[in-house]
Scaffold this motif. Structure first.
Motif, PDB file in Angstrom:
ATOM      1  N   TRP A 186      -7.485  -2.284   2.104  1.00  0.00           N
ATOM      2  CA  TRP A 186      -6.039  -2.024   2.139  1.00  0.00           C
ATOM      3  C   TRP A 186      -5.423  -2.991   1.493  1.00  0.00           C
ATOM      4  CZ3 TRP A 186      -2.178  -2.512   7.037  1.00  0.00           C
ATOM      5  CH2 TRP A 186      -1.065  -1.718   6.566  1.00  0.00           C
ATOM      6  N   TRP A 187      -5.509  -4.203   1.782  1.00  0.00           N
ATOM      7  CA  TRP A 187      -4.920  -5.195   0.976  1.00  0.00           C
ATOM      8  C   TRP A 187      -4.996  -5.126  -0.395  1.00  0.00           C
ATOM      9  CZ3 TRP A 187      -7.621  -9.330  -1.511  1.00  0.00           C
ATOM     10  CH2 TRP A 187      -6.735 -10.583  -1.556  1.00  0.00           C
ATOM     11  N   ILE A 188      -6.306  -5.041  -0.976  1.00  0.00           N
ATOM     12  CA  ILE A 188      -6.377  -4.944  -2.399  1.00  0.00           C
ATOM     13  C   ILE A 188      -5.765  -3.656  -2.955  1.00  0.00           C
ATOM     14  CG2 ILE A 188      -8.173  -4.471  -4.200  1.00  0.00           C
ATOM     15  CD1 ILE A 188     -10.468  -5.846  -2.442  1.00  0.00           C
ATOM     16  N   TRP A 189      -5.554  -2.489  -2.101  1.00  0.00           N
ATOM     17  CA  TRP A 189      -4.949  -1.304  -2.608  1.00  0.00           C
ATOM     18  C   TRP A 189      -3.354  -1.651  -2.806  1.00  0.00           C
ATOM     19  CZ3 TRP A 189      -1.526   2.100  -0.209  1.00  0.00           C
ATOM     20  CH2 TRP A 189      -1.212   3.004  -0.856  1.00  0.00           C
ATOM     21  N   GLN A 190      -3.009  -2.244  -1.629  1.00  0.00           N
ATOM     22  CA  GLN A 190      -1.471  -2.345  -1.521  1.00  0.00           C
ATOM     23  C   GLN A 190      -1.309  -3.511  -2.669  1.00  0.00           C
ATOM     24  OE1 GLN A 190      -1.172  -4.299   2.595  1.00  0.00           O
ATOM     25  NE2 GLN A 190       0.349  -2.704   3.046  1.00  0.00           N
ATOM     26  N   LEU A 191      -1.944  -4.449  -3.212  1.00  0.00           N
ATOM     27  CA  LEU A 191      -1.421  -5.385  -3.880  1.00  0.00           C
ATOM     28  C   LEU A 191      -1.566  -4.765  -5.478  1.00  0.00           C
ATOM     29  CD1 LEU A 191      -2.054  -9.005  -2.658  1.00  0.00           C
ATOM     30  CD2 LEU A 191      -0.213  -7.281  -2.094  1.00  0.00           C
ATOM     31  N   LEU A 192      -2.064  -3.556  -5.530  1.00  0.00           N
ATOM     32  CA  LEU A 192      -1.953  -2.758  -7.050  1.00  0.00           C
ATOM     33  C   LEU A 192      -0.587  -2.348  -7.263  1.00  0.00           C
ATOM     34  CD1 LEU A 192      -5.248  -0.749  -6.969  1.00  0.00           C
ATOM     35  CD2 LEU A 192      -4.817  -2.966  -8.240  1.00  0.00           C
ATOM     36  N   ASP A 210       6.800  -5.005  10.236  1.00  0.00           N
ATOM     37  CA  ASP A 210       6.376  -6.396  10.077  1.00  0.00           C
ATOM     38  C   ASP A 210       4.695  -6.444   9.530  1.00  0.00           C
ATOM     39  OD1 ASP A 210       8.899  -6.954  10.648  1.00  0.00           O
ATOM     40  OD2 ASP A 210       8.583  -7.762  12.680  1.00  0.00           O
ATOM     41  N   LEU A 211       4.191  -5.529   9.719  1.00  0.00           N
ATOM     42  CA  LEU A 211       2.594  -5.464   9.827  1.00  0.00           C
ATOM     43  C   LEU A 211       2.149  -5.009   8.320  1.00  0.00           C
ATOM     44  CD1 LEU A 211       1.998  -4.023  13.428  1.00  0.00           C
ATOM     45  CD2 LEU A 211       2.020  -6.547  12.508  1.00  0.00           C
ATOM     46  N   LEU A 212       3.046  -4.892   7.365  1.00  0.00           N
ATOM     47  CA  LEU A 212       2.391  -4.175   6.120  1.00  0.00           C
ATOM     48  C   LEU A 212       1.963  -5.146   5.084  1.00  0.00           C
ATOM     49  CD1 LEU A 212       5.264  -1.469   6.065  1.00  0.00           C
ATOM     50  CD2 LEU A 212       2.925  -0.947   6.557  1.00  0.00           C
ATOM     51  N   SER A 213       2.478  -6.294   5.323  1.00  0.00           N
ATOM     52  CA  SER A 213       1.988  -7.358   4.232  1.00  0.00           C
ATOM     53  C   SER A 213       1.263  -8.650   5.056  1.00  0.00           C
ATOM     54  CB  SER A 213       3.037  -8.149   3.531  1.00  0.00           C
ATOM     55  OG  SER A 213       2.791  -9.371   2.713  1.00  0.00           O
ATOM     56  N   THR A 214       0.246  -9.171   4.393  1.00  0.00           N
ATOM     57  CA  THR A 214      -0.718 -10.096   4.868  1.00  0.00           C
ATOM     58  C   THR A 214      -0.028 -11.445   4.909  1.00  0.00           C
ATOM     59  OG1 THR A 214      -2.236 -10.764   3.275  1.00  0.00           O
ATOM     60  CG2 THR A 214      -2.797  -8.626   4.642  1.00  0.00           C
TER      61      THR A 214
END
Ligand SMILES: *[C@@H]1O[C@H](CO)[C@@H](O)[C@H](O)[C@H]1NC(C)=O
Ligand SMILES: *[C@@H]1O[C@H](CO)[C@@H](O)[C@H](O)[C@H]1NC(C)=O
Ligand SMILES: *[C@@H]1O[C@H](CO)[C@@H](O)[C@H](O)[C@H]1NC(C)=O
Ligand SMILES: *[C@@H]1O[C@H](CO)[C@@H](O)[C@H](O)[C@H]1NC(C)=O
Ligand SMILES: [Cu+2]
Length: 408
Positions: free
Chosen positions: A341-347, A394-398
């Motif tokens: 999810w984190w990799i996908w989000q940071l695209l 508040d939980l969407l970015s690591t």
């Protein structure tokens, strides 16, 4: 196209400065190539996250004090040293030896602090899978577990993850996570010969998905967790032959039994190989498509990388949607889910870590019974874990809200 990428390849080989390839946006069908592409994307995500943290563009939003010097880095199990693996294992055992916080009247099966996590997951299962909260709930849950290991059991490391793409290549039985050594999360269950296929999804009116049995099936016989007790459930355990197991005394009742595994490399290979992981990152363009591909779109016969990891561990509670966190390998699996999810989000950081497009779905399992759409203001409540209730936003970015971590 072909000649351009050939030139890029030659340049990369010849000129070290090109060593970090720009992630290609086509999914390699060879799982090993796909794993390399995946790592390049993870490296790019790390760089992006570090830039965000140092320029405070994300951290400022939550003013959470996340800096490059306190940023925690989660790593793949196989890359940890033997002593790092043992510290993690000892911390998990420590959690299993501490008293739980859940009142016995609420969950008689909670016998220790590890079980607090199992109980919360069992209790909320139908509101946290195939819902708009699936990703953020499990991110918060895994992080709280990591925090409990660190603050209550003195663990100095971070939550490791299980890259399923690696175990698809080597076979689960010889993977560093499941090889049964004293630096593994314990190995297979005792072999039960001639187990029939597993049939799942038999109650939703769609054709069932037929999964092959694994090489174990019985109680785990080796490694650090061979003596642990699974205390709650089963609730909805997929049994060989299509039956479902549940404890008539109730989901949170005390029902001690051994940890069972049925390592099934074929399931790992079919649903959670390098290509499947990469495809889950590069194909979906919105979070609805992303989380549906990950959990498996009903009717397609595909259980996604999420189901692929769970069902390849097999056994009890590995094949129980509700009780799965009672297998300590759960947290390595869900850390990888979170990493994807984190990799996908940071695209596409902005759209995928803030604002209304960062969530999709409703509040109930596949919207059954019908429920309102999930919004970023919906509150995630962890009941007796003793953690603050927080809005999804508040939980969407690591690296914002309560979090300050990245993955290698
Ligand atoms: C289960 O969920 C209900 C409803 O949210 C809550 O009142 C109860 O405290 C929860 N129990 C546990 C053990 O988490
Ligand atoms: C583990 O289980 C075996 C078999 O029941 C038992 O003999 C042994 O004492 C147990 N060990 C621990 C550390 O609990
Ligand atoms: C990898 O996973 C995908 C998606 O589940 C599947 O279609 C493909 O056949 C798998 N590849 C291998 C080599 O098993
Ligand atoms: C809920 O979400 C769906 C899909 O994004 C959308 O079509 C629908 O209009 C939304 N419903 C409400 C009440 O906002
Ligand atoms: Cu879950």
């Amino acid at each position: 196209m072909r000649s351009v990428s050939l030139i890029v390849l030659i340049l990369q080989a010849a000129v070290p400065i090109f060593a970090a390839p720009a992630p290609a946006d086509t999914v390699a069908s060879n799982p090993e190539d796909a794993l390399k592409q995946l790592q390049a994307l993870a490296d790019a995500a790390s760089e992006q996250a570090k830039q965000d943290v140092s320029s405070n563009t994300v951290a400022a939003r939550a003013a959470n004090g996340c800096t490059l010097s306190n940023l925690q880095v989660r790593r793949e199990w196989g890359t940890l040293s033997a002593s790092e693996k043992k510290s993690y294992i000892n911390a998990v055992k420590c959690l299993m030896s501490k008293p739980g916080k859940t009142p016995t009247s609420m969950a008689p099966g909670v016998k220790n602090r590890f079980d607090d996590f199992v109980a919360v997951h069992i209790n909320q299962t139908m509101e946290i899978h195939y819902t708009g909260s699936f990703l953020s709930w499990h991110r918060y849950f895994t992080w709280l577990y990591e925090k409990a290991l660190q603050t209550e059991c003195g663990y100095k490391g971070t939550q490791p993850y299980w890259n399923w793409g690696f175990s698809a290549l080597t076979g689960l039985e010889s993977s560093p996570i499941f090889d049964g050594s004293d630096t593994s999360m314990s190995g297979n269950g005792a072999a039960i010969p001639n187990q029939p296929d597993i049939l799942i999804g038999t109650n939703n009116g769609l054709p069932p998905i037929v999964l092959p049995p694994g090489t174990g099936g019985g109680c785990v016989t080796s490694g650090p967790f061979k003596n642990m007790s699974v205390n709650m459930g089963p609730v909805s355990l997929s049994l060989p032959g299509g039956a479902t197991g549940s404890n008539p005394a109730g989901p949170l009742a005390y029902n001690p039994r051994c940890l069972k595994r049925d390592l099934t490399t074929k399931i790992n290979q079919r649903f959670a190989n390098g290509t499947a992981i990469l495809s889950n990152i590069l194909v979906p363009k919105d979070v609805d498509a992303f989380q549906m591909q990950m959990q498996g779109i009903p009717g397609t016969g595909n259980i996604g990388i999420h189901g692929g990891g769970h069902y390849s561990m097999g056994g009890d509670p590995g094949r129980d949607f509700f009780v799965s966190p009672s297998d300590p390998a759960f947290y390595l699996h869900h850390s990888m889910i979170d990493r994807v999810w984190w990799i996908w989000q940071l695209l596409s950081t902005k759209e995928r870590t803030q604002g209304p497009k960062a969530v999709a779905g409703t509040r109930t399992f596949l919207n059954d019974p019908p429920s309102p759409n999930t919004t970023i203001d919906d509150i995630i409540n962890m009941d007796f874990l003793g953690a603050p209730s927080l809005p999804i936003k508040d939980l969407l970015s690591t690296t914002a809200g309560p979090f300050c971590y990245i993955y290698l």
